[in-house]
Design an enzyme around this catalytic site. Structure first.
Site, PDB file in Angstrom:
ATOM      1  N   ARG A   1       0.775  -1.038   0.097  1.00 16.00           N
ATOM      2  CA  ARG A   1      -0.093  -0.005   0.046  1.00 16.00           C
ATOM      3  C   ARG A   1       0.871   1.284   0.087  1.00 16.00           C
ATOM      4  O   ARG A   1       2.206   1.330   0.709  1.00 16.00           O
ATOM      5  CB  ARG A   1      -0.884  -0.030   1.134  1.00 16.00           C
ATOM      6  CG  ARG A   1      -2.211  -1.036   1.051  1.00 16.00           C
ATOM      7  CD  ARG A   1      -3.136  -0.459  -0.011  1.00 16.00           C
ATOM      8  NE  ARG A   1      -4.122  -1.437   0.067  1.00 16.00           N
ATOM      9  CZ  ARG A   1      -4.472  -2.534  -0.630  1.00 16.00           C
ATOM     10  NH1 ARG A   1      -3.360  -2.580  -1.680  1.00 16.00           N
ATOM     11  NH2 ARG A   1      -5.509  -3.114  -0.625  1.00 16.00           N
TER      12      ARG A   1
ATOM     13  N   HIS B   1      -1.820   0.604  -9.768  1.00 13.12           N
ATOM     14  CA  HIS B   1      -2.367  -0.333  -8.925  1.00 13.12           C
ATOM     15  C   HIS B   1      -2.947  -1.642  -9.706  1.00 13.12           C
ATOM     16  O   HIS B   1      -3.974  -2.002  -9.808  1.00 13.12           O
ATOM     17  CB  HIS B   1      -3.491   0.282  -8.101  1.00 13.12           C
ATOM     18  CG  HIS B   1      -3.828  -0.576  -6.872  1.00 13.12           C
ATOM     19  ND1 HIS B   1      -4.164  -0.036  -5.559  1.00 13.12           N
ATOM     20  CD2 HIS B   1      -3.719  -2.061  -6.711  1.00 13.12           C
ATOM     21  CE1 HIS B   1      -4.373  -1.059  -4.851  1.00 13.12           C
ATOM     22  NE2 HIS B   1      -4.113  -2.217  -5.553  1.00 13.12           N
TER      23      HIS B   1
HETATM   24  P1  NDP Z   1      -2.014 -11.838   4.080  1.00 15.33           P
HETATM   25  O1  NDP Z   1      -2.957 -11.379   5.379  1.00 15.33           O
HETATM   26  O2  NDP Z   1      -2.226 -13.033   3.644  1.00 15.33           O
HETATM   27  O3  NDP Z   1      -0.328 -11.820   4.520  1.00 15.33           O
HETATM   28  C1  NDP Z   1      -0.004 -10.679   5.195  1.00 15.33           C
HETATM   29  C2  NDP Z   1       1.650 -10.710   5.488  1.00 15.33           C
HETATM   30  O4  NDP Z   1       2.323  -9.804   6.119  1.00 15.33           O
HETATM   31  C3  NDP Z   1       1.660 -12.003   6.552  1.00 15.33           C
HETATM   32  O5  NDP Z   1       2.769 -12.744   6.455  1.00 15.33           O
HETATM   33  C4  NDP Z   1       1.827 -11.053   7.959  1.00 15.33           C
HETATM   34  O6  NDP Z   1       2.485 -11.797   9.000  1.00 15.33           O
HETATM   35  C5  NDP Z   1       2.744  -9.994   7.401  1.00 15.33           C
HETATM   36  N1  NDP Z   1       2.521  -8.905   8.223  1.00 15.33           N
HETATM   37  C6  NDP Z   1       1.353  -8.136   8.540  1.00 15.33           C
HETATM   38  N2  NDP Z   1       1.877  -7.115   9.459  1.00 15.33           N
HETATM   39  C7  NDP Z   1       3.118  -7.167   9.646  1.00 15.33           C
HETATM   40  C8  NDP Z   1       3.885  -6.409  10.439  1.00 15.33           C
HETATM   41  N3  NDP Z   1       3.664  -5.576  11.371  1.00 15.33           N
HETATM   42  N4  NDP Z   1       5.387  -6.844  10.341  1.00 15.33           N
HETATM   43  C9  NDP Z   1       5.784  -7.943   9.718  1.00 15.33           C
HETATM   44  N5  NDP Z   1       4.916  -8.577   8.961  1.00 15.33           N
HETATM   45  C10 NDP Z   1       3.619  -8.267   8.921  1.00 15.33           C
HETATM   46  O7  NDP Z   1      -2.119 -10.750   2.987  1.00 15.33           O
HETATM   47  P2  NDP Z   1      -1.964 -11.056   1.317  1.00 15.33           P
HETATM   48  O8  NDP Z   1      -0.677 -11.428   1.195  1.00 15.33           O
HETATM   49  O9  NDP Z   1      -3.157 -11.621   0.722  1.00 15.33           O
HETATM   50  O10 NDP Z   1      -2.004  -9.470   1.169  1.00 15.33           O
HETATM   51  C11 NDP Z   1      -0.784  -8.478   1.272  1.00 15.33           C
HETATM   52  C12 NDP Z   1      -1.219  -7.009   0.796  1.00 15.33           C
HETATM   53  O11 NDP Z   1      -0.817  -7.141  -0.579  1.00 15.33           O
HETATM   54  C13 NDP Z   1      -2.760  -6.684   0.869  1.00 15.33           C
HETATM   55  O12 NDP Z   1      -3.140  -6.165   2.078  1.00 15.33           O
HETATM   56  C14 NDP Z   1      -2.494  -5.510  -0.104  1.00 15.33           C
HETATM   57  O13 NDP Z   1      -2.315  -4.401   0.445  1.00 15.33           O
HETATM   58  C15 NDP Z   1      -1.530  -5.911  -1.181  1.00 15.33           C
HETATM   59  N6  NDP Z   1      -1.932  -6.191  -2.341  1.00 15.33           N
HETATM   60  C16 NDP Z   1      -1.810  -5.426  -3.480  1.00 15.33           C
HETATM   61  C17 NDP Z   1      -2.201  -5.751  -4.752  1.00 15.33           C
HETATM   62  C18 NDP Z   1      -1.877  -4.837  -5.837  1.00 15.33           C
HETATM   63  O14 NDP Z   1      -2.317  -5.153  -6.988  1.00 15.33           O
HETATM   64  N7  NDP Z   1      -0.957  -4.058  -5.784  1.00 15.33           N
HETATM   65  C19 NDP Z   1      -3.020  -7.033  -5.011  1.00 15.33           C
HETATM   66  C20 NDP Z   1      -2.929  -7.647  -4.011  1.00 15.33           C
HETATM   67  C21 NDP Z   1      -2.594  -7.492  -2.765  1.00 15.33           C
HETATM   68  P3  NDP Z   1       2.097 -13.264   9.679  1.00 15.33           P
HETATM   69  O15 NDP Z   1       2.275 -14.385   8.345  1.00 15.33           O
HETATM   70  O16 NDP Z   1       3.030 -13.257  10.715  1.00 15.33           O
HETATM   71  O17 NDP Z   1       0.669 -12.812  10.300  1.00 15.33           O
HETATM   72  C1  OXD Z   2      -5.561  -5.346  -3.314  1.00 11.10           C
HETATM   73  C2  OXD Z   2      -6.185  -5.877  -4.318  1.00 11.10           C
HETATM   74  O1  OXD Z   2      -5.706  -5.490  -2.170  1.00 11.10           O
HETATM   75  O2  OXD Z   2      -5.981  -5.567  -5.599  1.00 11.10           O
HETATM   76  O3  OXD Z   2      -4.606  -4.354  -3.667  1.00 11.10           O
HETATM   77  O4  OXD Z   2      -6.620  -7.068  -4.168  1.00 11.10           O
END
Ligand code: NDP
Ligand code: OXD
Length: 308
Positions: free
Chosen positions: A223, A271
């Site tokens: 983000r 995005h």
């Molecule tokens: P998940 O919830 O599956 O995974 C999140 C990961 O981030 C986990 O491994 C978690 O750790 C880690 N995390 C969260 N907070 C912290 C922290 N404070 N310190 C260290 N690690 C942390 O989410 P997704 O993988 O599905 O998605 C991640 C993000 O990707 C979304 O929220 C979105 O913002 C972004 N995204 C962007 C897209 C784009 O088109 N640009 C498309 C899809 C997603 P733990 O495993 O220990 O819980």
């Molecule tokens: C996001 C998505 O979370 O596109 O960015 O799914």
């Protein structure tokens, strides 16, 4: 009973059509249908404003149209309403393709060769070996793991960083703030795939990015609010960082006078790293609604306190 699509700024029709395919027996409304608030049991949305949710007294679940839920966790979200995210394996593959494409363009100097071609210049530069470019993925969830897995067959050493400790084959895992410095100092290509939470807001700043080795490259698909843009600009201009690929911004789209549009070391995309399929989003929303109706926790409910 009805499901309401409030996907603004994304068009609502593709989500509504996919919901009708997923649940032909359920009433699906968009804002244009003048919905009866008392009948709405699920809302599918990308972002939410304060003041909207209290209008729906029988809301059982709030579903995100995407993987991130950061724009849905408004202060007047009732405590009893779970919030769900999307997990679409195809989206993970797509986002991994985007990140790999950016990393390869960087390590193989494709922008430099494009500039040379424009000047009909035949000049070779040393190739950076994949084995000497360490990839570090912040966030090892559905998205981060897909990214990490995509790099391994290309010969890049891969590490990851998450909140809780993990053990994943072929990935050097680091965890928590205690593990951050070591992770950063061993990363040449940093990929942010973190959800936006109070802990991750502003996490990519001068202090953290400055711990990357000189000449590192940064890819942000998490983000925009996680990156302190002026700090990135300073590190690029000072030469500490060699480049950045940004798919997300704190303001989307960034204003026309934002430096990111024109910086020679920045690749900026709107995005598009990956979008979940409408059918997957709809099927997961319907599942979440059915679970909530049955009094069960939806499988993809986020931890509202943690913010993801
Ligand atoms: P998940 O919830 O599956 O995974 C999140 C990961 O981030 C986990 O491994 C978690 O750790 C880690 N995390 C969260 N907070 C912290 C922290 N404070 N310190 C260290 N690690 C942390 O989410 P997704 O993988 O599905 O998605 C991640 C993000 O990707 C979304 O929220 C979105 O913002 C972004 N995204 C962007 C897209 C784009 O088109 N640009 C498309 C899809 C997603 P733990 O495993 O220990 O819980
Ligand atoms: C996001 C998505 O979370 O596109 O960015 O799914």
């Amino acid at each position: 009973m009805a499901i309401l699509v409030l996907s603004n700024p994304l068009p609502s029709a593709p989500f509504a059509e996919a919901l009708r395919r997923a649940a032909p027996d359920v009433t699906i409304w968009t804002e244009a249908d003048a919905p009866d608030p008392g009948l709405v049991e699920a809302i599918l949305a990308w972002r939410m404003k304060a003041g909207i949710l209290p209008k729906y007294p029988n809301l059982r679940v709030l579903c995100s149209t995407g993987a991130g839920v950061d724009k849905l966790l408004v202060e007047d979200l009732p405590a009893s309403v779970p919030v769900t995210r999307v997990v679409d394996p195809a989206q993970g593959v797509e986002i991994a393709q985007y990140v790999v494409a950016q990393a390869l363009a960087f390590t193989r100097d494709l922008a430099l060769y494009a500039r040379q071609q424009a000047d009909a210049q035949w000049k070779r530069h040393p190739v950076r070996l994949a084995s000497q470019c360490r990839v570090g993925v912040m966030g090892l969830g559905a998205v981060g793991q897909a990214i990490a897995r995509a790099f391994a067959p290309l010969g890049y050493p891969v590490a990851g960083w998450s909140r809780s400790a993990k053990s994943l084959p072929g990935i050097q895992c680091h965890a928590g703030l205690d593990g951050l410095a070591k992770f950063l100092s061993h990363t040449d290509i940093l990929v942010c795939a973190l959800p936006l939470t109070p802990e991750t807001r502003g996490l990519l700043n001068r202090g953290t990015l400055g711990q990357l080795p000189r000449g590192a490259f940064v890819v942000n698909v998490g983000r925009g609010e996680q990156l302190v843009e002026p700090d990135l600009q300073m590190l690029l201009d000072e030469g500490h960082l060699a480049g950045a690929a940004l798919d997300v911004f704190d303001r989307e789209p960034p204003p026309p006078d934002n430096w990111v549009w024109r910086h020679p070391k920045v690749s900026a995309t709107p995005h598009i790293a990956a979008q979940a399929s409408f059918d997957v989003v709809a099927a997961q929303c319907v599942d979440a609604w059915r679970s909530a109706r049955a009094g069960d926790a939806p499988a993809l409910a986020v931890d509202r306190a943690a913010g993801y």
